[in-house]
Design a protein around this motif. Structure first.
Motif, mmCIF file in Angstrom:
data_model
loop_
_atom_site.group_PDB
_atom_site.id
_atom_site.type_symbol
_atom_site.label_atom_id
_atom_site.label_comp_id
_atom_site.label_asym_id
_atom_site.label_seq_id
_atom_site.Cartn_x
_atom_site.Cartn_y
_atom_site.Cartn_z
ATOM 1 N N CYS A 277 21.222 -39.109 -1.600
ATOM 2 C CA CYS A 277 19.884 -39.267 -2.162
ATOM 3 C C CYS A 277 19.215 -37.909 -2.259
ATOM 4 N N MET A 278 18.057 -37.901 -2.890
ATOM 5 C CA MET A 278 17.183 -36.735 -2.903
ATOM 6 C C MET A 278 16.013 -37.031 -1.972
ATOM 7 N N ILE A 279 14.977 -36.199 -2.008
ATOM 8 C CA ILE A 279 13.729 -36.552 -1.331
ATOM 9 C C ILE A 279 13.082 -37.619 -2.202
ATOM 10 N N GLU A 280 13.066 -38.846 -1.732
ATOM 11 C CA GLU A 280 12.593 -39.981 -2.525
ATOM 12 C C GLU A 280 11.746 -40.892 -1.644
ATOM 13 N N SER A 281 10.881 -41.649 -2.270
ATOM 14 C CA SER A 281 10.129 -42.664 -1.540
ATOM 15 C C SER A 281 11.018 -43.885 -1.317
ATOM 16 N N GLY A 282 10.466 -44.901 -0.670
ATOM 17 C CA GLY A 282 11.213 -46.134 -0.481
ATOM 18 C C GLY A 282 11.638 -46.770 -1.789
ATOM 19 N N LEU A 283 10.932 -46.498 -2.887
ATOM 20 C CA LEU A 283 11.308 -47.045 -4.186
ATOM 21 C C LEU A 283 12.657 -46.501 -4.627
ATOM 22 N N GLY A 284 12.842 -45.191 -4.513
ATOM 23 C CA GLY A 284 14.118 -44.597 -4.871
ATOM 24 C C GLY A 284 15.225 -44.982 -3.901
ATOM 25 N N ALA A 307 6.010 -37.776 5.203
ATOM 26 C CA ALA A 307 4.869 -37.981 6.098
ATOM 27 C C ALA A 307 4.328 -39.396 5.937
ATOM 28 N N HIS A 308 4.413 -39.929 4.715
ATOM 29 C CA HIS A 308 3.943 -41.289 4.426
ATOM 30 C C HIS A 308 4.750 -41.827 3.258
ATOM 31 N N ASP A 309 5.343 -42.999 3.448
ATOM 32 C CA ASP A 309 6.133 -43.616 2.379
ATOM 33 C C ASP A 309 5.229 -44.522 1.546
ATOM 34 N N PRO A 310 5.000 -44.173 0.267
ATOM 35 C CA PRO A 310 4.111 -44.997 -0.553
ATOM 36 C C PRO A 310 4.741 -46.298 -1.043
ATOM 37 N N TRP A 311 6.047 -46.499 -0.779
ATOM 38 C CA TRP A 311 6.742 -47.718 -1.228
ATOM 39 C C TRP A 311 7.535 -48.320 -0.063
ATOM 40 N N PRO A 312 6.875 -48.906 0.919
ATOM 41 C CA PRO A 312 7.614 -49.485 2.044
ATOM 42 C C PRO A 312 8.349 -50.763 1.646
ATOM 43 N N GLY A 313 9.342 -51.109 2.430
ATOM 44 C CA GLY A 313 10.093 -52.338 2.169
ATOM 45 C C GLY A 313 11.543 -52.238 2.559
ATOM 46 N N LEU A 322 18.517 -51.042 5.296
ATOM 47 C CA LEU A 322 18.781 -52.358 4.722
ATOM 48 C C LEU A 322 17.855 -52.644 3.545
ATOM 49 N N PRO A 323 18.405 -53.037 2.400
ATOM 50 C CA PRO A 323 17.537 -53.469 1.307
ATOM 51 C C PRO A 323 16.868 -54.781 1.689
ATOM 52 N N VAL A 332 7.102 -52.687 -2.543
ATOM 53 C CA VAL A 332 5.836 -52.733 -3.278
ATOM 54 C C VAL A 332 5.006 -51.536 -2.851
ATOM 55 N N PRO A 333 4.086 -51.073 -3.695
ATOM 56 C CA PRO A 333 3.243 -49.938 -3.305
ATOM 57 C C PRO A 333 2.459 -50.250 -2.045
#
Length: 337
Positions: A277-284, A307-313, A322-323, A332-333
């Motif tokens: 992966c790259m530096i990505e949020s939970g969405l990526g 520091a803060h994931d804008p797309w948790p899940g 785990l997906p 979700v945002p």
């Protein structure tokens, strides 16, 4: 389908350092594809190494939005209409379509693909620094991760000492990523020293396309995995001459669909497979996690470095990313929660 895109800035918990430089923030592009009142989302993490940026990814999505069409399930037709460049942007469109499909059918993407939910444990990246600094970072996460990946390539003759320092404080398997920083001579000198510490594999020790690749594969005491040498399906066959395995990243390949093709081709050639992966949020990261079960090694810690994931899940459990069992990509945002 309606298609829109926007840029977003991800802030890292600490500066991320590799042999090519360091960063404290990363710019990504969030793509939204809307059909029948339902939205699917995907994230583009452009790679500077390949002359991609958030601006070029955004321009690509906006240029190709009219070509997406009206059928969210016609993936081959849609991707065939998009020009084969800006792979991170293509990956975002691909992820958004998969997310949309899952939501329309009320199923998680991994189930739509017929895959197992859980893949191997993810590695945690120990970025490049002095040996003692890297050992300290490894100590801080002791007991949390089941694999550590060390960034090497300091060009100071201390890479073996970096591995030795981390091995002295760690009780989990180690992997190393050199990011193209060694010559053939350096690799042949250093790899035997790393093997004494039980390193599982070495990722991209030589510059992409280096003519010494086949010789290094023959003589290396450790499996060699290539990253910068391997982008899409078209690159896999050539990698068999110079490596024991490939690192597949959605941002390089153009998305889930191409990544799955690459895994099957690699297996046919007897190659190991790593999901990066790259530096990505939970969405990526969620997009990658959907297919993690296909891989031998997984490096999906991009969202954990923020520091803060804008797309948790994405659920981090027992060292595994785990997906979600929710429809689509399952994230979700944070503002919507």
């Amino acid at each position: 389908m309606d298609v829109s895109a926007r840029t977003a800035t991800l802030e890292l918990a600490e500066a991320f350092v590799i042999s090519r430089g360091s960063s404290e923030t990363e710019e990504v592009v969030v793509v939204e594809v809307r059909h029948s009142g339902v939205s699917g989302f995907g994230e583009a993490a452009p790679i500077d190494r390949y002359d991609e940026s958030a601006g070029s990814a955004l321009a690509y999505v906006e240029e190709h939005a009219p070509l997406i069409g009206d059928d969210p399930f016609a993936l081959d037709e849609i991707l065939g209409r998009l020009r084969p460049r800006e792979h991170a942007a293509r990956a975002a469109v691909d992820a958004a379509l998969h997310d949309l499909q899952g939501k329309l059918l009320a199923q998680p993407v991994w189930r739509l693909l017929g895959l197992r939910r859980a893949g191997p444990p993810t590695s945690w990246t120990i970025w490049l620094g002095d040996p003692d600094e890297m050992a300290l970072r490894a100590e801080r996460v002791r007991g949390r991760f089941r694999r550590l990946k060390l960034k090497l390539g300091g060009r100071d003759g201390l890479d073996a000492e970096r591995v030795s320092a981390v091995a002295g404080v760690s009780d989990v398997p180690l992997q190393v990523d050199v990011n193209e920083a060694w010559s053939l001579e350096e690799a042949l000198e250093t790899l035997p020293r790393l093997a004494t510490h039980g390193v599982e594999y070495c990722e991209q020790p030589l510059p992409a396309g280096d003519p010494g690749g086949p010789e290094l594969k023959r003589r290396s005491p450790l499996p060699i995995y290539v990253d910068e040498d391997c982008h899409t399906l078209a690159d896999v066959a050539a990698c068999a001459e110079r490596a024991h395995g490939i690192n597949v990243k959605l941002a390089k390949s153009g998305g889930i669909r191409e990544a799955v093709r690459m895994v099957h081709a690699a297996r046919a050639l007897g190659l190991g497979c790593m999901l990066g992966c790259m530096i990505e949020s939970g969405l990526g990261i969620a997009a990658g996690a959907q297919i993690a079960s296909l891989f031998d090694h997984v490096d999906l810690d991009g969202n954990l470095l923020l520091a803060h994931d804008p797309w948790p899940g994405v659920q981090f459990a027992g060292g595994v990313q785990l997906p979600a069992e929710a429809p689509g990509l399952g994230v979700v945002p944070a503002a919507a929660k």
